[in-house]
Design a protein around this motif. Sequence first.
Motif, mmCIF file in Angstrom:
data_model
loop_
_atom_site.group_PDB
_atom_site.id
_atom_site.type_symbol
_atom_site.label_atom_id
_atom_site.label_comp_id
_atom_site.label_asym_id
_atom_site.label_seq_id
_atom_site.Cartn_x
_atom_site.Cartn_y
_atom_site.Cartn_z
ATOM 1 N N GLU A 265 0.647 -1.285 -0.131
ATOM 2 C CA GLU A 265 -0.007 -0.025 -0.207
ATOM 3 C C GLU A 265 0.905 1.331 -0.047
ATOM 4 O OE1 GLU A 265 -3.227 0.684 -0.250
ATOM 5 O OE2 GLU A 265 -3.711 -1.444 -0.099
ATOM 6 N N LEU A 266 2.170 1.037 0.326
ATOM 7 C CA LEU A 266 3.092 2.187 0.343
ATOM 8 C C LEU A 266 2.978 3.123 -0.796
ATOM 9 C CD1 LEU A 266 5.143 4.086 1.849
ATOM 10 C CD2 LEU A 266 6.792 2.472 1.261
ATOM 11 N N GLU A 267 3.150 2.443 -2.083
ATOM 12 C CA GLU A 267 3.392 2.902 -3.251
ATOM 13 C C GLU A 267 1.884 3.865 -3.453
ATOM 14 O OE1 GLU A 267 4.723 1.937 -7.960
ATOM 15 O OE2 GLU A 267 4.542 0.261 -6.270
ATOM 16 N N CYS B 219 -1.496 0.770 8.289
ATOM 17 C CA CYS B 219 -0.365 0.640 7.759
ATOM 18 C C CYS B 219 0.893 0.846 8.818
ATOM 19 C CB CYS B 219 0.187 0.892 6.537
ATOM 20 S SG CYS B 219 -0.903 0.199 4.871
ATOM 21 N N ILE B 220 0.843 2.132 9.335
ATOM 22 C CA ILE B 220 1.851 2.468 10.523
ATOM 23 C C ILE B 220 1.441 1.525 11.804
ATOM 24 C CG2 ILE B 220 2.252 4.367 12.010
ATOM 25 C CD1 ILE B 220 1.746 6.135 9.598
ATOM 26 N N LEU C 66 8.769 2.145 7.794
ATOM 27 C CA LEU C 66 8.210 2.810 8.746
ATOM 28 C C LEU C 66 8.567 4.534 8.743
ATOM 29 C CD1 LEU C 66 6.803 3.148 11.542
ATOM 30 C CD2 LEU C 66 8.633 2.808 12.856
ATOM 31 N N ALA C 67 9.673 4.678 8.134
ATOM 32 C CA ALA C 67 9.903 6.141 7.886
ATOM 33 C C ALA C 67 9.226 6.836 6.505
ATOM 34 C CB ALA C 67 11.323 6.301 7.919
ATOM 35 N N LYS C 68 9.255 5.664 5.754
ATOM 36 C CA LYS C 68 8.284 6.050 4.675
ATOM 37 C C LYS C 68 6.942 6.398 5.025
ATOM 38 C CE LYS C 68 11.266 3.872 1.061
ATOM 39 N NZ LYS C 68 11.512 3.009 0.071
ATOM 40 N N PHE C 69 6.170 5.538 5.866
ATOM 41 C CA PHE C 69 4.803 5.607 6.133
ATOM 42 C C PHE C 69 4.820 7.101 6.914
ATOM 43 C CE2 PHE C 69 4.344 0.975 5.364
ATOM 44 C CZ PHE C 69 3.303 1.092 4.452
ATOM 45 N N LYS C 70 5.863 7.182 7.792
ATOM 46 C CA LYS C 70 5.773 8.342 8.692
ATOM 47 C C LYS C 70 5.845 9.544 7.946
ATOM 48 C CE LYS C 70 5.661 6.697 13.076
ATOM 49 N NZ LYS C 70 4.583 7.079 13.773
#
Length: 825
Positions: free
Chosen positions: A200-202, A230-231, A247-251
């Motif tokens: 889901e990040l993308e 997701c986080i 985690l950093a990308k989601f943040k």
Amino acid sequence: RNRMAEVSADGTEQWSRDKLSLWDRGPGPSAPLTDTQRESVAELRAAADNTPLPAQLPIEDLCSLASRTITVPLTAAIPESTEDILLKGFTALDMENEKIETAQQFYSWFSKIQTQMDQDEGLKYREMRDYLYGFQEQCDAILNDVNTALLHLESLQKQYLFVSTKTGTLHEACEQLLREQSELVDLAESIQQKLSYFNELENINTKLNSPTLSVNSEGFIPTLAKLDDCITYVSSHPGFRDYPIYLAKFKQCLSKAMHLMKTYTVNTLQNLSTQLTKRDPSVISNTDNAFTLFYVKFRAAAPKVRSLIEQIEQRTDKSSEYQQLLSEIHQCYLDQRGLLLGPSIASTIADLTSQNNRDHCALVRSGCAFLVHVCQDEHRLYNEFFTKPTPKLDELLEKLCLSWYDVFRPLIIHINHLETLSELCGILKNEMLEDHVQNNVEQLGAFSAVVKQMLEDVQERLVYRTHIYIQTDIVGYKPAPGDLAYPDKLEMMEQIAQSLKDEQKKLSAPDPSFAEVQLEGSKNVIKSGVSDVLNPRPQSTISPADLHGMWYPTVRRTLVCLSKLYRCIDRAVFQGLSQEALSACIHSLLGAADSIIKNKTQSDGQLFLIKHLLILREQIAPFHTDFAIKEISLDLKKTREAAFKMLNPRSVPRLFRLSSNNSILEFLLEGSPEIKEHYIDSKKEVDRNLKSACEKFIQHQTKLFVGHLEEYMTKVSALKTMGHQGGPKYSLAQQPWAQPAKINDVVASTYKTIKVQLPMTLRSLTLYLSNKDTEFILFKPVRSNIQHTFQKLHGVLQEDFSGEDLQIIACPSLDQINLLLSASN
């Protein structure tokens, strides 16, 4: 030879029979029989006993067997002779052609016959044996078949067990394969599910970076929900590979989303404030229009951001980032509201101050009412935007309310009137805190804090002004001549009241009298509503001294001061002030009573003091408080004694001794001051002074009525005491001062004094007290003293004087004294 053969045959047969008899007999049977076999043998024996006799048996033998039951049917006719019978018997034996001529032939025939009989007798047994042998063969055949079947069944069972084992093993193998398949499927689904969060990040990053994305679009909230999921998932699995990176990308995505929400909300609020501040100044200067405009515009814009703020509030418990975002939105909202409301509130407070510059109570009421509406409106407007409360709102409201406090506090410190200060305390405490705040604690919390601070300032000013009032108007009061004009002013008021009452009787319609109006006014001023503890006065008789305007000024001021303080200040502070005020009032009453005694009579001064102490006692009764206070004092007696002891010339040489006998050390150990606590109860002080005044009045009246008689009785007592103690004994009748004529003068003078002074005393009691019960209680000891004095006099006269002397003395009897006292009463 034949004979020997027969004998040998018989021996063999006998041997066989003996052998057979041993099969089941003796201590060691060869073939022991079972119980079933024994029963079978017994049945065979019973059947053999009933064997029918042969039909060819001669009739003589048949007749000789009388003891046996003949069961053979005799079908043939009885022969007529013995020869016929024998013939038929031999014919049956196939020996009709043989002849027995010798003994040998007879034995041979007999042996044959016996053999034949034995054979006939054992035929049934042999047939039964053969029948049983047939059954035995059949049973053996069946047993063989059964054994064969059992062998086949055992073989089938072994084959079945083998097949069953193989089938179970195959089934378990299939189940294991199915389990492994299910585990693999679950593992694949689990991996797919776990990967779905990372995949889901993308998608989320693409949506958030889209230039067409808006926080009001339909897809923003679902995207935000997926991002939160997701986080949450990634944060709960720190053991995954590349956990810090994802985690950093989601943040980072969350920061973008929160920045969008914050920018939209802040811009909306700031645009509202900008639009309102750029309006026509004439509209903004009108406070009513300004407040209406401020609330209407913000309330109309609330739906634009409320749904977004709700999403943020729902996530504050899960993430600190959302908590920080909500706090920033709160701060932005409150800042905008503060910028809009601050100038308007300051302008409104300035207008209220200018309108009510001289009326502080109206100023407080209008200012507090304005702030109450502001706090309630702000809370309602806040609830239009947010669902969760914040303490920052109360901080803003408290800051706005402090602007009102800053304006009002300089006015408080310049108020000198106790009535104004007490009324302000009542407004702040009763109307604001108890009525408004208690009914709406949640919305008026900030207003309550400011009002409490304002109330404390007013109470502090009230206590300070009360101390000054007590010192200047009670302790430092200088009575005017009219204040001490007793009983003249009472008599004058009584005459006025009587004249008004007479005029009222002449009028057709009853008008309220001056005395009644004054009395009602006095009750309304003090608001005691409680009758006197000692003298519950009836309404039919009203003393002028009971009128509030006729009270001594310090008493009136003290009670008015206490009545105003009672509901305005704390109980402990009220106790201290009440003790101080009552002590000062009692001191002023004692001084006024002394002045009245100097100017008028002692009775007037004493009754004045008694009446006003009764008024004090009555009026302080409704104050449900303890008038006792604790005072702490420092006793330096031991310190002084230790200092004198140390400075004693004998102790000077011991000042510098290096031992326990050092003077300085003794001073430090023995000269420590003591702290003493003692209680001062002003209510008890009133009772104590009232009791003392009553006792002095009783002593004075007793001395006034029977003073000369008591002096005479004192001399008599001294004369008799001297005689009882061993001194010279003198006759009472021989004393010059005890002559009957002298006694008659004393008695006549006392009786005349009682007759003249008693109505005047009772008139004074009625004028000052105007209560029959109180008058009776106060005069009862005086009456008892008069009666007791005359009773002692009668005892002395009866003991030391003759009847002729008694006639000269002419002392009135006790009944006459009682009648005089009763008649005067």
